[in-house]
Enzyme design. Sequence first.
Site, PDB file in Angstrom:
ATOM      1  N   CYS A  97     -21.231  38.228 -22.022  1.00  0.00           N
ATOM      2  CA  CYS A  97     -22.571  38.790 -22.008  1.00  0.00           C
ATOM      3  C   CYS A  97     -22.553  40.190 -21.408  1.00  0.00           C
ATOM      4  O   CYS A  97     -21.691  40.530 -20.592  1.00  0.00           O
ATOM      5  CB  CYS A  97     -23.521  37.906 -21.203  1.00  0.00           C
ATOM      6  SG  CYS A  97     -24.050  36.418 -22.065  1.00  0.00           S
ATOM      7  N   HIS A 139     -17.359  35.116 -18.730  1.00  0.00           N
ATOM      8  CA  HIS A 139     -18.742  35.488 -18.486  1.00  0.00           C
ATOM      9  C   HIS A 139     -18.800  36.990 -18.196  1.00  0.00           C
ATOM     10  O   HIS A 139     -17.801  37.589 -17.764  1.00  0.00           O
ATOM     11  CB  HIS A 139     -19.297  34.729 -17.271  1.00  0.00           C
ATOM     12  CG  HIS A 139     -19.644  33.299 -17.551  1.00  0.00           C
ATOM     13  ND1 HIS A 139     -20.555  32.926 -18.511  1.00  0.00           N
ATOM     14  CD2 HIS A 139     -19.196  32.139 -16.981  1.00  0.00           C
ATOM     15  CE1 HIS A 139     -20.669  31.598 -18.521  1.00  0.00           C
ATOM     16  NE2 HIS A 139     -19.851  31.103 -17.610  1.00  0.00           N
TER      17      HIS A 139
END
Length: 275
Positions: free
Chosen positions: A163, A121
């Site tokens: 991301c 992430h």
Amino acid sequence: MSDCVDARQVKEKESSCFTDAGVDQTDAKPRSDVFQYNMNYPIIGQCVIINNKNFDRRTGMGVRNGTDQDAKNVIETFSKLGFKIKISKDQTVSQMGDLLTKVSREDHSHSAMFVCVLLSHGEDEMIFGTDDCIKMKELFALFKGDCCRSLVGKPKLFFIQACRGSELDAGIEADSVSEQETQRIPVEADFLYAYSTAPGYYSWRNVANGSWFISSLCEMLSKYGKQLEIMQIMTRVNHKVALDFQSSSNLPGFDGMKQIPCIVSMLTKDLYFSK
């Protein structure tokens, strides 16, 4: 199968990350090898993979289903290119730092280059360990010329599936230097950072087939890794991700989204994986 993003739960989009002058003397007839990295080493190098799938609840991050497929694809692809693979799963921030510090202190004098693949992430310029997040530049810095002497003048490639923000891209319709002498080079030289998405945007990952970026990267490397220069390959990766994928999501506003990778190059020569 549905697509998801490598960021916090979408309902927490606004929350922040946890803390923890010269003269051009170009030769009229340059030798071709001046502009191409030397691959004539005993080994092509290491490919270090950090695959973070499960996260502490307090980070607000969900399980990254599909990432094991990414890791499998990376292992297969870079193994075929001749790299020695090192993979670590579910690493804390401290473990990530310790691992890459150790690798940066190894002797790479017999290697032509170095590759690192980060699957996790992310948020802005941060990447998550299982327990917290860290600025990516702190990990990259371990391999700068003044820190990792045995990789000076050699390509160092970082591929980041994570991301970089919470913006969504809905898309838009469209019509159809000499090897014989000692030289000083910048410590930031010879890096390439291949991010799965542009700054500020979500990065998409299919829960069954893996991320759009990594699957495209591995496909293009498998097809062209022995014949094309790295930037030509990455342009093909951008093309595939941009045109061949569109999100499928039940979340309001998240269906039909697009993505474009972002390649940042400080390479000083052409890079071919073959000798």
